[in-house]
Design an enzyme around this catalytic site. Structure first.
Site, mmCIF file in Angstrom:
data_model
loop_
_atom_site.group_PDB
_atom_site.id
_atom_site.type_symbol
_atom_site.label_atom_id
_atom_site.label_comp_id
_atom_site.label_asym_id
_atom_site.label_seq_id
_atom_site.Cartn_x
_atom_site.Cartn_y
_atom_site.Cartn_z
ATOM 1 N N HIS A 122 0.832 -1.205 0.000
ATOM 2 C CA HIS A 122 0.000 0.000 0.000
ATOM 3 C C HIS A 122 0.866 1.255 0.000
ATOM 4 O O HIS A 122 0.602 2.215 -0.732
ATOM 5 C CB HIS A 122 -0.913 -0.020 1.232
ATOM 6 N N GLU A 123 1.928 1.260 0.795
ATOM 7 C CA GLU A 123 2.799 2.426 0.855
ATOM 8 C C GLU A 123 3.586 2.615 -0.432
ATOM 9 O O GLU A 123 3.779 3.738 -0.902
ATOM 10 C CB GLU A 123 3.751 2.310 2.051
ATOM 11 N N HIS A 126 1.347 4.334 -2.854
ATOM 12 C CA HIS A 126 1.294 5.786 -2.669
ATOM 13 C C HIS A 126 2.502 6.458 -3.316
ATOM 14 O O HIS A 126 2.369 7.501 -3.975
ATOM 15 C CB HIS A 126 1.269 6.127 -1.186
ATOM 16 N N GLU A 188 -6.902 6.950 -1.565
ATOM 17 C CA GLU A 188 -6.761 5.759 -0.727
ATOM 18 C C GLU A 188 -7.214 4.510 -1.470
ATOM 19 O O GLU A 188 -6.570 3.458 -1.394
ATOM 20 C CB GLU A 188 -7.558 5.936 0.572
ATOM 21 N N ASP A 192 -5.004 1.250 -2.400
ATOM 22 C CA ASP A 192 -5.453 -0.118 -2.105
ATOM 23 C C ASP A 192 -5.397 -0.973 -3.366
ATOM 24 O O ASP A 192 -4.876 -2.099 -3.350
ATOM 25 C CB ASP A 192 -6.884 -0.111 -1.563
#
Length: 472
Positions: A122-123, A126, A188, A192
């Protein structure tokens, strides 16, 4: 600061909330050079103020997991800097400039390697989507470097759960930045979605993401709702968990097994965060006494680590020797055995074991690190420095290695080497003036025309240019 959309779970943080993510696919207002400078400033703040885990076994495992995911992540810059925060709370973050941070508690609280890896994926998502730059463009913010210090304060407050970063994020500037970090639900959801693609492509199970989200939500409900307003971000709602669960079910079902190393490192961290060595010994002994216990080798390893923390290296050695009988090539066992032998004062045996392991695993980080420790304990500064130089070439952003190298060079009476190592340490800590002084002292001790003088001069020029840029 891009602190996991998977939210930390301490009592100081809110139910159904998460820290934001900084990274953006925009790029109009924020250049890659500016993102790199933001990342550098944040890492300086972390090195100065946040407790970190330097354990080579933990670092090596987390480094390996991230780089299992990186080839599947749509990142332009894949040269990541890893920070491991010494905290038992669940948290992770990513920062522009390819910085990825992990709390020790992330491994501790995940119930499987798939769940743990889902947060990292997930990071990385981003970062790959450069959400920070995109958000800044939406806010029409054109001074990213001016807010780097405030962003660092936000990260420190989040990852340490303390007052460390409060001074940096007080006042109206912090409020405006908090508003900038209020990422949209779309960002977000994008993280995901991209994160699950990364997991699947890396051969891991995307179902780990909704499972990890559910763990976080359960723990947050138990911890209460006391998050400071400036750290509030998007909620991790039940609908978001349901959305990730439904999306994960669209991937093919595969039987993905956790690696043995995950469970060994999880046991090691459980010992690290135990209230005492005795509590750790009692806990792992109780695990072994249960008739339905699974993952027995990881539990026995945890017991060995617990004995070592409890000041009983002899008992640790006995357990590790038995584990090595069934798995003689397991690096974690060998390195931990060497750690126990060093504690016991048996440096020759530790050296012999480690050198044999290094022959089978050339360049291995934990083995080389522990060999440097053996030579330092023996007073062999030159040999220790040789091992540490190898490690600093491979991992130049680890300040601990430069500090150890300076000590080893001093032991070897290599004064130029001491100055050079201290210069690199000071540079990583953001003390460019001190780094400059160290290099000038090294330069003065070298004869004109010497190849090493040229190397030192070139590095001094780089540091001086950084210092000038900072002051301008």
């Amino acid at each position: 600061m891009l602190v996991i959309a998977a939210l930390p779970i301490t009592g100081a943080q809110a139910q159904d909330s998460t820290l934001p993510s900084i990274g953006g696919a925009g790029g109009g207002l924020i250049s890659e050079q500016q993102e790199a400078e933001i990342g550098r400033q944040v890492m300086v703040s972390i090195r100065r103020s946040a407790p970190q885990i330097s354990d080579p076994l933990v670092y090596d495992y987390l480094h390996d997991v991230i780089y299992r995911l990186v080839p599947s992540a749509p990142l332009k810059n894949r040269d990541l800097t890893l920070a491991i925060i010494d905290s038992p709370d669940i948290n992770a973050f990513a920062v522009p400039g390819s910085i990825v941070g992990i709390n020790g508690g992330l491994v501790l609280n995940a119930r499987s390697e798939q769940q743990f890896a889902s947060v990292l994926a997930h990071e990385l998502a981003h970062l790959s989507q450069r959400h920070f730059a995109r958000r800044m463009e939406q806010q029409e913010t054109s001074a990213p470097l001016a807010i780097a210090g405030v962003l660092a304060g936000i990260v420190l407050s989040a990852v340490t759960q303390s007052e460390i970063g409060i001074a940096a994020i007080a006042g109206t500037q912090a409020l405006s930045i908090q508003n900038m970090l209020a990422y949209s639900r779309a960002h977000e959801q994008e993280a995901d979605r991209v994160g699950m693609d990364i997991l699947a492509d890396a051969g891991m199970d995307p179902r780990g993401m909704p499972e990890m989200f559910e763990i976080m939500m359960r723990q947050n409900r138990l911890q209460g709702n006391r998050v400071p307003e400036y750290l509030s971000t998007h909620p991790l709602t039940q609908s978001r968990v349901s959305d990730t669960r439904n999306r994960a079910e669209q991937y093919p079902v595969r039987d993905v097994q956790d690696t043995q190393e995950y469970h060994l490192i999880r046991s090691r961290l459980q010992v690290h965060y135990a209230r005492s060595g005795k509590v750790a010994v009692d806990t792992f002994q109780d695990y072994l006494n249960r008739s339905d216990t699974e993952k027995t080798d990881a539990i026995r390893y945890g017991l060995a680590a617990a004995h070592l923390r409890n000041g009983d290296p002899g008992s640790a050695i006995a357990v590790l020797e038995r584990l090595l009988e069934n798995n003689p090539g397991r690096i974690t066992y060998v390195v931990t055995l060497a750690e126990a032998l060093i504690t016991q004062g048996n440096l020759d045996e530790a050296r012999s074991r480690l050198k044999h392991a290094l022959e089978r695993n050339p360049g291995n980080y934990p083995i080389t690190y522990r060999l440097a420790e053996v030579e330092t304990a023996e007073g062999n500064g030159e040999a220790a420095a040789d091992y540490l130089k190898r490690l600093t070439r491979e991992r130049p952003n680890q300040e601990t290695l430069w500090s150890l190298l300076a000590e080893a060079e001093g032991m070897a009476r290599n004064i130029v080497g001491v100055h050079r190592a201290r210069a690199e340490y000071e540079a990583l800590m953001g003390n460019l003036e001190a780094a400059q002084r160290q290099l000038r002292q090294a330069q003065e001790k070298l004869p004109a025309g010497a190849p090493m003088r040229q190397i030192v001069t070139e590095r001094l020029t780089e540091i001086t240019e950084q210092l000038i840029a900072r002051r301008s």
